[in-house]
Design a protein around this motif. Structure first.
Motif, PDB file in Angstrom:
ATOM      1  N   HIS A 124       0.832  -1.204   0.000  1.00 11.01           N
ATOM      2  CA  HIS A 124       0.000   0.000   0.000  1.00 11.01           C
ATOM      3  C   HIS A 124       0.872   1.262   0.000  1.00 11.01           C
ATOM      4  CE1 HIS A 124      -3.291   2.726   0.949  1.00 11.01           C
ATOM      5  NE2 HIS A 124      -2.544   3.209   1.927  1.00 11.01           N
ATOM      6  N   ILE A 125       1.869   1.288   0.871  1.00 13.22           N
ATOM      7  CA  ILE A 125       2.749   2.457   0.980  1.00 13.22           C
ATOM      8  C   ILE A 125       3.520   2.672  -0.319  1.00 13.22           C
ATOM      9  CG2 ILE A 125       4.833   3.338   2.125  1.00 13.22           C
ATOM     10  CD1 ILE A 125       3.739   2.035   4.719  1.00 13.22           C
ATOM     11  N   LEU A 126       4.066   1.614  -0.886  1.00 10.59           N
ATOM     12  CA  LEU A 126       4.853   1.749  -2.111  1.00 10.59           C
ATOM     13  C   LEU A 126       3.989   2.166  -3.300  1.00 10.59           C
ATOM     14  CD1 LEU A 126       7.379  -1.199  -1.738  1.00 10.59           C
ATOM     15  CD2 LEU A 126       7.770   1.247  -1.346  1.00 10.59           C
ATOM     16  N   THR A 127       2.780   1.654  -3.369  1.00  8.12           N
ATOM     17  CA  THR A 127       1.853   2.060  -4.428  1.00  8.12           C
ATOM     18  C   THR A 127       1.526   3.545  -4.299  1.00  8.12           C
ATOM     19  OG1 THR A 127       0.892  -0.147  -4.569  1.00  8.12           O
ATOM     20  CG2 THR A 127      -0.429   1.658  -5.445  1.00  8.12           C
ATOM     21  N   GLU A 128       1.266   3.967  -3.086  1.00  7.00           N
ATOM     22  CA  GLU A 128       0.967   5.374  -2.824  1.00  7.00           C
ATOM     23  C   GLU A 128       2.145   6.269  -3.198  1.00  7.00           C
ATOM     24  OE1 GLU A 128       0.058   6.477   1.290  1.00  7.00           O
ATOM     25  OE2 GLU A 128      -2.046   6.527   0.680  1.00  7.00           O
ATOM     26  N   ARG A 129       3.352   5.832  -2.866  1.00  5.43           N
ATOM     27  CA  ARG A 129       4.553   6.624  -3.167  1.00  5.43           C
ATOM     28  C   ARG A 129       4.762   6.735  -4.675  1.00  5.43           C
ATOM     29  NH1 ARG A 129       6.955   8.111   1.288  1.00  5.43           N
ATOM     30  NH2 ARG A 129       8.982   8.675   0.479  1.00  5.43           N
ATOM     31  N   THR A 130       4.434   5.696  -5.413  1.00  3.68           N
ATOM     32  CA  THR A 130       4.525   5.751  -6.877  1.00  3.68           C
ATOM     33  C   THR A 130       3.536   6.765  -7.425  1.00  3.68           C
ATOM     34  OG1 THR A 130       5.172   3.424  -6.977  1.00  3.68           O
ATOM     35  CG2 THR A 130       4.371   4.409  -9.002  1.00  3.68           C
ATOM     36  N   GLU A 131       2.289   6.687  -6.966  1.00  6.18           N
ATOM     37  CA  GLU A 131       1.246   7.593  -7.442  1.00  6.18           C
ATOM     38  C   GLU A 131       1.549   9.047  -7.105  1.00  6.18           C
ATOM     39  OE1 GLU A 131      -2.233   5.954  -5.603  1.00  6.18           O
ATOM     40  OE2 GLU A 131      -2.269   4.230  -6.951  1.00  6.18           O
ATOM     41  N   LEU A 132       2.136   9.290  -5.940  1.00  6.48           N
ATOM     42  CA  LEU A 132       2.455  10.646  -5.500  1.00  6.48           C
ATOM     43  C   LEU A 132       3.795  11.156  -6.041  1.00  6.48           C
ATOM     44  CD1 LEU A 132       1.304  10.354  -1.781  1.00  6.48           C
ATOM     45  CD2 LEU A 132       0.148  11.589  -3.633  1.00  6.48           C
ATOM     46  N   ARG A 133       4.506  10.264  -6.739  1.00  8.44           N
ATOM     47  CA  ARG A 133       5.825  10.590  -7.296  1.00  8.44           C
ATOM     48  C   ARG A 133       6.823  10.926  -6.184  1.00  8.44           C
ATOM     49  NH1 ARG A 133       5.879  11.337 -12.840  1.00  8.44           N
ATOM     50  NH2 ARG A 133       3.847  11.067 -13.763  1.00  8.44           N
ATOM     51  N   TYR A 134       6.880  10.024  -5.208  1.00 14.26           N
ATOM     52  CA  TYR A 134       7.787  10.164  -4.072  1.00 14.26           C
ATOM     53  C   TYR A 134       8.912   9.143  -4.191  1.00 14.26           C
ATOM     54  CZ  TYR A 134       4.571  13.080  -1.270  1.00 14.26           C
ATOM     55  OH  TYR A 134       3.786  14.095  -0.800  1.00 14.26           O
ATOM     56  N   PRO A 135      10.021   9.385  -3.444  1.00 14.78           N
ATOM     57  CA  PRO A 135      11.085   8.372  -3.383  1.00 14.78           C
ATOM     58  C   PRO A 135      10.519   7.058  -2.836  1.00 14.78           C
ATOM     59  CG  PRO A 135      11.823  10.449  -2.446  1.00 14.78           C
ATOM     60  CD  PRO A 135      10.351  10.584  -2.701  1.00 14.78           C
ATOM     61  N   PRO A 136      11.017   5.950  -3.233  1.00 12.71           N
ATOM     62  CA  PRO A 136      12.240   5.727  -4.005  1.00 12.71           C
ATOM     63  C   PRO A 136      12.032   5.742  -5.520  1.00 12.71           C
ATOM     64  CG  PRO A 136      11.390   3.619  -3.300  1.00 12.71           C
ATOM     65  CD  PRO A 136      10.457   4.683  -2.751  1.00 12.71           C
ATOM     66  N   TYR A 137      10.836   5.996  -5.998  1.00 10.98           N
ATOM     67  CA  TYR A 137      10.553   5.939  -7.432  1.00 10.98           C
ATOM     68  C   TYR A 137      10.862   7.234  -8.158  1.00 10.98           C
ATOM     69  CZ  TYR A 137       8.242   1.876  -5.634  1.00 10.98           C
ATOM     70  OH  TYR A 137       7.996   0.708  -4.974  1.00 10.98           O
ATOM     71  N   PHE A 138      10.865   8.330  -7.425  1.00 12.24           N
ATOM     72  CA  PHE A 138      11.166   9.641  -7.997  1.00 12.24           C
ATOM     73  C   PHE A 138      12.150  10.367  -7.098  1.00 12.24           C
ATOM     74  CE2 PHE A 138       7.417   8.468 -10.174  1.00 12.24           C
ATOM     75  CZ  PHE A 138       7.475   9.108 -11.401  1.00 12.24           C
TER      76      PHE A 138
END
Length: 125
Positions: A21-35
């Motif tokens: 859930h946290i990692l999916t949210e971070r991807t959608e919000l364009r947060y680290p570690p994906y951005f």
């Protein structure tokens, strides 16, 4: 029963689902570690001067912005005055798996005398 998916996962003690859930949210919000984040802080002797510099830089960067980059409009730094200088901040988010676009990097170098550039600022992580 706690509201929201985040609190439900905690209550259920489902750490795998919570992490997903946290990692999916971070991807959608364009947060680290994906951005990655990059802040551009334009300074001036007056608030108007710093805002003018930031607005001009924002317009220039928007023209060359790669499609997967996100740039926030300039905003005054909340604590405004710092060492008798005013600041306006622009936030750039770009994919962490790719290096900074070369055209964009050149633009940043050209404007580096007008602003402070901070890659992955600790205050945002």
């Amino acid at each position: 029963r706690p509201e929201g998916a985040f609190f439900q996962k905690i209550a259920e003690k489902d750490s795998t689902a919570l992490l997903e859930h946290i990692l999916t949210e971070r991807t959608e919000l364009r947060y680290p570690p994906y951005f990655r984040f990059l802040t551009l802080t334009c300074q001036g002797k007056t608030a108007k001067e710093s805002e003018k510099r930031a607005s001009a830089l924002y317009v220039t960067l928007c023209k060359e912005l790669p499609k997967d980059y996100r740039l926030t409009p300039p905003r005054p730094v909340t604590f405004l005055k710092k060492k008798v200088r005013y600041e306006s901040l622009i936030l750039l988010r770009f994919p962490s798996q790719t290096p900074l676009d070369e055209t964009f990097r050149t633009l940043l170098k050209k404007h580096s005398k007008d602003c402070l550039i901070d890659v992955d600022p600790v205050s945002l992580l």
